[in-house]
Design a protein around this motif. Structure first.
Motif, short mmCIF file in Angstrom:
data_model
loop_
_atom_site.label_atom_id
_atom_site.label_comp_id
_atom_site.label_asym_id
_atom_site.label_seq_id
_atom_site.Cartn_x
_atom_site.Cartn_y
_atom_site.Cartn_z
N ALA A 330 51.01 71.37 -17.11
CA ALA A 330 50.13 70.21 -16.92
C ALA A 330 49.09 70.09 -18.01
N LYS A 331 48.62 71.22 -18.55
CA LYS A 331 47.58 71.12 -19.58
C LYS A 331 48.11 70.38 -20.80
N ALA A 332 49.29 70.80 -21.30
CA ALA A 332 49.87 70.14 -22.47
C ALA A 332 50.26 68.70 -22.15
N ALA A 333 50.87 68.50 -20.97
CA ALA A 333 51.32 67.15 -20.61
C ALA A 333 50.16 66.18 -20.46
N ASN A 334 49.04 66.65 -19.91
CA ASN A 334 47.90 65.75 -19.72
C ASN A 334 47.18 65.44 -21.02
N VAL A 335 47.13 66.41 -21.95
CA VAL A 335 46.56 66.11 -23.27
C VAL A 335 47.45 65.09 -23.98
N ALA A 336 48.76 65.25 -23.85
CA ALA A 336 49.68 64.25 -24.42
C ALA A 336 49.43 62.88 -23.80
N GLU A 337 49.19 62.85 -22.50
CA GLU A 337 48.92 61.58 -21.81
C GLU A 337 47.61 60.97 -22.30
N LEU A 338 46.62 61.81 -22.55
CA LEU A 338 45.35 61.30 -23.08
C LEU A 338 45.56 60.56 -24.39
N ARG A 339 46.49 61.06 -25.21
CA ARG A 339 46.73 60.43 -26.50
C ARG A 339 47.38 59.05 -26.35
N LYS A 340 47.95 58.79 -25.17
CA LYS A 340 48.55 57.48 -24.92
C LYS A 340 47.50 56.43 -24.53
N ILE A 341 46.39 56.88 -23.95
CA ILE A 341 45.43 55.93 -23.38
C ILE A 341 44.11 55.86 -24.14
N LEU A 342 43.83 56.84 -25.00
CA LEU A 342 42.59 56.86 -25.77
C LEU A 342 42.91 56.74 -27.26
N GLU A 343 41.95 56.29 -28.03
CA GLU A 343 42.13 56.23 -29.48
C GLU A 343 42.39 57.64 -30.02
N PRO A 344 43.24 57.77 -31.05
CA PRO A 344 43.69 59.11 -31.49
C PRO A 344 42.58 60.04 -31.93
N GLN A 345 41.45 59.51 -32.41
CA GLN A 345 40.38 60.39 -32.87
C GLN A 345 39.71 61.14 -31.73
N PHE A 346 39.94 60.69 -30.49
CA PHE A 346 39.25 61.30 -29.35
C PHE A 346 40.06 62.41 -28.67
N VAL A 347 41.29 62.67 -29.12
CA VAL A 347 42.16 63.67 -28.48
C VAL A 347 42.84 64.50 -29.56
N LEU A 617 33.44 63.13 -31.11
CA LEU A 617 33.69 63.53 -29.73
C LEU A 617 35.19 63.65 -29.50
N VAL A 618 35.62 64.77 -28.91
CA VAL A 618 37.04 65.01 -28.65
C VAL A 618 37.19 65.52 -27.22
N ILE A 619 38.10 64.91 -26.46
CA ILE A 619 38.42 65.39 -25.11
C ILE A 619 39.66 66.25 -25.20
N LYS A 620 39.55 67.50 -24.81
CA LYS A 620 40.62 68.46 -25.04
C LYS A 620 41.34 68.93 -23.78
N GLN A 621 40.93 68.43 -22.63
CA GLN A 621 41.61 68.83 -21.39
C GLN A 621 41.24 67.87 -20.28
N ALA A 622 42.20 67.63 -19.38
CA ALA A 622 41.94 66.81 -18.19
C ALA A 622 42.81 67.32 -17.06
N ARG A 623 42.17 67.65 -15.94
CA ARG A 623 42.92 68.16 -14.79
C ARG A 623 42.28 67.62 -13.51
N PRO A 624 43.05 67.54 -12.43
CA PRO A 624 42.48 67.05 -11.17
C PRO A 624 41.37 67.98 -10.67
N TRP A 625 40.32 67.39 -10.18
CA TRP A 625 39.19 68.15 -9.62
C TRP A 625 39.57 68.72 -8.26
N VAL A 626 39.27 69.98 -8.08
CA VAL A 626 39.46 70.61 -6.77
C VAL A 626 38.08 70.73 -6.15
N GLY A 627 37.70 69.74 -5.33
CA GLY A 627 36.35 69.69 -4.81
C GLY A 627 36.24 70.20 -3.39
#
Length: 627
Positions: A330-347, A617-627
């Motif tokens: 999920a870590k790799a897949a979600n970073v790849a997904e971030l590159r689909k929805i954000l401008e490339p300089q941010f991921v 600014l670079v976002i390097k990870q995104a995962r569901p919050w376990v609250g």
């Protein structure tokens, strides 16, 4: 003054018992489960303004109190126009919060903080009115009542008007002072049974799920334990607390916990620990109580994490997305997904090494059979110290083993594909990590491959070996996750050298859930945010939706300043925070759809970000919050 029933409120609070009877429990920035009593003042334009202390158990919102109790025949919009963001107010409303673990510099215990809505710029004259009426109405708190400017707008106004506050004898307290003088803060309420231990490096036996630990510092690698008491302050996004929430582990900050007389008398004994909103309750317990409690928490049946071994090639992130998590993690897949929805300089851009590589390597050396034999050994099962030693030896074997030639060659080609001079960062991307309901925060390892270390296989094998760290093994064991079905992918992208700041954030307002916003922790350079060094604390921010529609969309509440910079400085400026907020809005909406949680108000994404040496600014990870 209107006649009130106690169910609605009172005109005066004579003592602490009455305050408690009127108060409700709430989470406020920097403190969980504190008691609060809301108040409303009328007659602001007269010589006899009147204060009403609301029964906050009955009336959660000021508007409904004004409408239903004071018979104010106003719409919500009309009430807000007369109450907030104006110097011509009909009503003045606020909250009094009891910080019971606070100690004043003169030794007086307790603090009652008078606060207004954090984004509302309340003038000194209105503040003085509320402060003086509250002091008269709460005589028992005369020496412990202080005005707390809780939002940046109020902080700026206080700085500009500090002399006037002093002239009017208004006692004030800053967020920094509150959280520097609190001796107790619950992070995760709950109950646990275990043997009480102090982790100070003197005992070689690793902690386990039958231990309640007192931490002198926050470790980066804490196994699953029965309870946590930290002598260092934590934030809700520390790795320790993320794991505590995932595992329903009671977790609290208690200043100088190991020397607390109540705890000190029970060190080494089996205890029952309760982390409550106001304090810790602890008593001696029996072994059978502990065993029964732990067994009830475990899943009834074993679990096999899904792993897809059909992907045989290292793949560029640009060719992957969230749907590839079962082959790459999920870590790799979600970073790849971030590159689909954000401008490339941010991921970050890079590659993902699939589970197939790990599996082929493990089979080539008979490692599955080797560890299976060890796990079937009764001594391994029953002796945590032996388990730790065996797993350490096994990790060394993994790191020393030779890669099959085809894997070696593919990894070499990936290494050469990075621009000359690039230092790759190899990050864990396991099949039981960064998932809904299972964060795995801090369980596995990530490694930077330096230019003098040769072939990148060295760092890749380090990541693979981290699947067998003691803490990771214990976590899987508790949840009955099949160890031999666990698999490790690797996310590889350029390392961030000489970064200016690093942080973690949550796409949710964790303190005022009825209002939109975001929660952010950030620290200078590479200083750790989630597991800080002793004596260090990160900057803690709440980006709160501004209820004033004529103002900016968000207001920043600086809950806590970083301990590593001057108190009059901030790590991120307004432009950077605005950019981060915009990116979080985008990714929150996108992942909420991907995880099919559109109707779930509790859903949030937990992200990690950097500000690199070029101030990018670079976002390097995104995962569901376990609250």
């Amino acid at each position: 003054m209107a006649d009130l029933s106690f169910n609605d409120g009172v005109n005066a609070i004579p003592d602490r018992a009455t305050f408690e009877a009127l108060s409700s429990r709430d989470d406020v920035p920097g403190a969980l489960g504190v008691r609060e009593v809301k108040f409303l003042i009328t007659g602001l334009d007269t010589d006899n303004p009147e204060i009403y202390f609301m029964n906050t158990k009955t009336h959660q919102y000021h508007y409904y109190f004004a409408r239903d109790v004071l018979d104010a025949r106003l719409s919500p919009a009309e009430f807000n126009q007369m109450t907030y963001f104006t110097n011509q107010r009909k009503f003045l409303v606020g909250t009094i919060i009891a910080h019971d673990s606070f100690t004043l510099p003169n030794g007086t215990p307790g603090l009652y903080a008078l606060e207004f809505w954090p984004t509302d710029p309340v003038s000194v004259s209105y503040t003085a009115l509320a402060y003086n009426l509250a002091r008269v109405g709460m005589p028992f708190a005369n020496d412990t009542l202080s005005y707390h400017p809780s939002g940046s707008a109020q902080e700026d106004m206080f700085i500009d008007e500090a002399e006037e506050y002093a002239r009017r004898n208004i006692s004030t307290v800053s967020s920094y002072e509150i959280f520097s003088h609190i001796s107790y803060s619950p992070l995760n309420l709950g109950v646990g049974f275990g043997r009480l231990r102090v982790l100070d490096g003197k005992n070689t036996r690793p902690p386990s799920l039958t231990d309640i630990v007192i931490l002198n510092t926050l470790p980066s690698d804490l196994p699953h334990v029965a309870g946590i008491i930290s002598a260092e302050p934590q934030t809700p996004l520390s790795h320790v607390n993320l794991r505590a929430k995932q595992n329903n582990t009671p977790n609290a900050y208690l200043r100088d916990g190991a020397n607390d007389p109540l705890l000190a008398a029970l060190i080494g004994k089996i205890v029952k620990l309760e982390v409550k909103a106001d304090n810790i309750l602890i008593r001696a317990a029996e072994n059978w109580e502990m065993e029964a409690f732990l067994e009830a928490l475990r899943p009834a049946s074993s679990q096999k994490p899904r792993r897809d071994l059909a992907a045989h090639k290292i793949t560029a992130l640009g060719q992957l997305g969230h749907g590839d998590l079962h082959a790459f993690g999920a870590k790799a897949a979600n970073v790849a997904e971030l590159r689909k929805i954000l401008e490339p300089q941010f991921v970050p851009d890079g590659y993902a090494v699939p589970f197939f590589f790990y599996d082929k390597f493990m089979q080539a050396h008979g490692f599955y059979d080797e560890i299976r034999t060890e796990m079937e050994n009764a001594a391994f099962q029953n002796d945590s110290e032996l388990r730790a030693k065996t797993l350490k030896k096994f990790r060394k074997s993994i790191k020393k083993a030779v890669l099959p030639a085809d894997l070696h060659d593919q990894l070499g080609e990936m290494q050469q594909a990075f621009p000359a001079g690039t230092t790759p960062r190899c990050r864990s991307s396991a099949n039981n990590e960064d998932l809904v309901g299972f964060t795995g925060a801090g369980l596995y390892g990530s490694y930077t491959h330096r230019s003098d270390e040769g072939h990148i296989e060295k760092s890749i094998k380090q990541v693979w070996a981290s699947l067998w760290k003691f803490a990771a093994f214990e976590e899987r064991n508790f949840y009955r996750i099949d160890h031999l079905s666990a698999a490790m992918g690797v996310l590889v992208h350029p390392n961030f050298d000489d970064e200016l700041a690093n942080g973690v954030a949550l796409t949710k307002n964790i303190y005022f859930p009825n209002f939109g916003g975001f929660y952010v922790n950030v620290q200078v350079g590479e200083a750790l945010v989630t597991n800080p060094e002793a004596g260090e604390s990160a900057e803690e921010l709440l980006i709160l939706e501004d209820i004033n529609q004529n103002s900016t969309k968000y207001e920043v509440i600086r809950i806590r300043k970083s301990s590593l910079i001057a108190r009059d400085k901030t790590i991120m400026d307004a432009t950077q925070l605005q950019l981060l907020t915009g990116l979080m809005e985008i990714l929150h909406a996108h992942f909420k759809m991907l995880y099919m949680r559109q109707q779930d108000a509790e859903f949030a994404m937990d992200i990690e970000f950097k500000i690199d040496k070029n101030r990018q600014l670079v976002i390097k990870q995104a995962r569901p919050w376990v609250g």
